[in-house]
Design an enzyme around this catalytic site. Structure first.
Site, PDB file in Angstrom:
ATOM      1  N   GLY A  72      91.931  69.684  52.746  1.00 22.74           N
ATOM      2  CA  GLY A  72      91.103  70.886  52.753  1.00 22.74           C
ATOM      3  C   GLY A  72      90.950  71.448  54.156  1.00 22.74           C
ATOM      4  N   GLN A 180      84.417  72.458  47.697  1.00 20.85           N
ATOM      5  CA  GLN A 180      83.320  71.843  46.937  1.00 20.85           C
ATOM      6  C   GLN A 180      83.170  72.497  45.561  1.00 20.85           C
ATOM      7  OE1 GLN A 180      81.454  68.863  47.033  1.00 20.85           O
ATOM      8  NE2 GLN A 180      82.183  68.882  49.109  1.00 20.85           N
ATOM      9  N   SER A 200      90.921  70.902  47.876  1.00 19.82           N
ATOM     10  CA  SER A 200      91.343  69.573  48.319  1.00 19.82           C
ATOM     11  C   SER A 200      91.231  68.588  47.158  1.00 19.82           C
ATOM     12  CB  SER A 200      90.461  69.122  49.486  1.00 19.82           C
ATOM     13  OG  SER A 200      90.854  67.835  49.906  1.00 19.82           O
ATOM     14  N   ALA A 201      92.332  67.879  46.884  1.00 23.76           N
ATOM     15  CA  ALA A 201      92.405  67.042  45.673  1.00 23.76           C
ATOM     16  C   ALA A 201      91.344  65.946  45.612  1.00 23.76           C
ATOM     17  CB  ALA A 201      93.806  66.416  45.578  1.00 23.76           C
ATOM     18  N   HIS A 202      91.009  65.347  46.768  1.00 22.49           N
ATOM     19  CA  HIS A 202      90.127  64.173  46.702  1.00 22.49           C
ATOM     20  C   HIS A 202      88.677  64.507  46.373  1.00 22.49           C
ATOM     21  CE1 HIS A 202      87.873  64.061  50.663  1.00 22.49           C
ATOM     22  NE2 HIS A 202      88.794  64.946  50.968  1.00 22.49           N
ATOM     23  N   THR A 238     108.370  67.394  55.132  1.00 14.60           N
ATOM     24  CA  THR A 238     108.797  66.906  53.822  1.00 14.60           C
ATOM     25  C   THR A 238     107.589  66.791  52.899  1.00 14.60           C
ATOM     26  OG1 THR A 238     110.612  65.732  54.858  1.00 14.60           O
ATOM     27  CG2 THR A 238     109.966  64.993  52.653  1.00 14.60           C
ATOM     28  N   CYS A 326      75.030  59.776  62.955  1.00 14.65           N
ATOM     29  CA  CYS A 326      74.905  59.067  64.218  1.00 14.65           C
ATOM     30  C   CYS A 326      76.249  59.082  64.928  1.00 14.65           C
ATOM     31  CB  CYS A 326      74.493  57.624  63.982  1.00 14.65           C
ATOM     32  SG  CYS A 326      72.798  57.308  64.397  1.00 14.65           S
TER      33      CYS A 326
END
Ligand code: PLP
Length: 384
Positions: A72, A180, A200-202, A238, A326
């Protein structure tokens, strides 16, 4: 250690069984280079083009308008920098918002160091970007408007269709970060009048390292990765065939199950929000009550340090996220929580819980009980 209860689906999601199964053959049997002319390469090419159709179908685009990327963040970089470089002779002004993901925000800041001017639009208290504010920022030399479809921290769903229509009318390129939103709200690049759109796939049960950028036919962007002619010369390298196959399979499934999943997520979210607000004193919801992503809950706890809460939750087997990160010992406050007017204390005391398709009501109830116990405990320490 594996967390027993995972409530951080805005950070990433597990790869679904169906997606994994679709990907495996492209690691084992069919490992050819998708740009090669012989049999195994052709099989890989066929799989890449099928995935392109699956992504196109899911967002109302044409297959030739889909570019595969590495994530993403890369899609956002390609959209924003690619447009800036391609249109720099036309103008050097970009409009974005204060609450974008760092992949857009830091890209814009970088462009500012390279001769571009950026207007950052402020949201209201719930993270909503009023289209009028974007309109008011448009200048003669505005070349790009980049506004996210939904916010990853507080879940606010933004008025993309209105902003897209305004941009189209003025002949300005419109990019939306839908990373999102994908799998959570229906996406249609024509209804939104988007020229560029990132996914984004994840974030929807696909693999990490596989993203896509929708590029409307006729939209000019420059390439960021030069080399071979892959992806119409716009993204050399590739092809990540297993990742692309995973992305295609994941978005098709997410689209098919969108309504059902959104309904389930909304039920879980409401249970989470209502239980925390009613059972735990000194709590406040960040982001809107309505018009928010089905799976997003973001709450500030009075007199609580979010990092301490997170660590204690982790010990109890619960994975979540907080409004501060943090970094090298210094607590950095979330730019999103700051932009919606939270004090540093409120931002530091915030917790983001994002549900997924694998969560159950029993898990939500247990999480609330554990959060309540830890909050009581931390507050008694705070007082002492
Ligand atoms: C996660 C996220 C990104 C970045 O995606 P990656 O694939 O992790 O690089 C960009 N924008 C938003 C809104 C996100 O939630």
């Amino acid at each position: 250690m594996m967390n027993r209860i995972y409530l951080d689906h805005a950070a990433t999601t597990p790869v679904s069984a169906q997606v994994l199964e679709a990907m495996i053959p492209f690691f084992s049997d069919c490992w050819g280079n998708a740009s090669s002319v012989y049999g195994t390469g052709r099989e890989a090419r066929k799989a890449v083009e099928k995935a392109r159709r699956q992504v196109a179908e899911a967002i109302g685009a044409e297959p030739r308008e889909i570019l595969f990327t590495g994530c993403g963040s890369e899609s956002d970089n390609l959209a924003v920098k690619g447009t800036a470089f391609a249109l720099k002779e036309k103008g050097r002004h970009i409009i974005t918002t204060d609450i974008e993901h760092p992949a857009v925000l830091n890209t814009c800041r970088w462009l500012e160091k390279h001769g571009f001017e950026v207007s950052y639009i402020t949201p209201d208290k719930e993270g909503y970007i009023a289209p009028e504010k974007i309109l008011a920022a448009i200048r003669e030399d505005t070349i790009l408007i980049s506004m996210m479809a939904a916010n990853n921290e507080i879940g606010t769903i933004e008025p993309v269709a209105e902003v897209g229509a305004a941009a189209r009318e003025k002949g300005i390129c419109f990019h939306t970060d839908a990373v999102q939103a994908a799998g959570a709200v229906p996406i249609n690049v024509n209804e939104w009048k988007a020229d560029l759109l990132s996914i984004s796939a994840h974030k929807f049960y696909g693999p990490k390292g596989a993203g896509a950028l929708y590029v409307r036919h006729g939209t000019h962007i420059d390439s960021l990765i030069h080399g071979g002619e892959q992806e119409r010369g716009l993204r050399a390298g590739t092809e990540n065939v297993p990742g692309i196959v995973g992305l295609g399979t994941a978005i098709e499934a997410a689209n098919k199950e969108l309504k059902q999943n959104a309904d389930k997520m909304t039920r879980l979210r409401e249970r989470l929000i209502n239980s925390i607000l009613s059972e735990i004193p000194g709590t406040k919801l960040n982001g809107p009550r309505e018009g928010r992503l089905p799976n997003n809950c973001n709450i500030s706890f009075d007199k609580i340090d979010g990092e301490a809460l997170l660590l204690r939750l982790d010990l109890a087997g619960i994975a979540a996220s907080s409004g501060s990160a943090c970094t090298a010992g210094s607590q950095e406050i979330s730019h999103v929580l700051k932009a919606i007017g939270l004090t540093d204390q409120e931002a530091k005391g915030s917790l983001r819980l994002t549900t997924g398709t694998g969560n159950t009501e029993a898990e939500i109830d247990e999480a609330v009980t554990v959060i309540h116990e830890i909050v009581n405990d931390l507050r008694s320490l705070f007082r002492g």
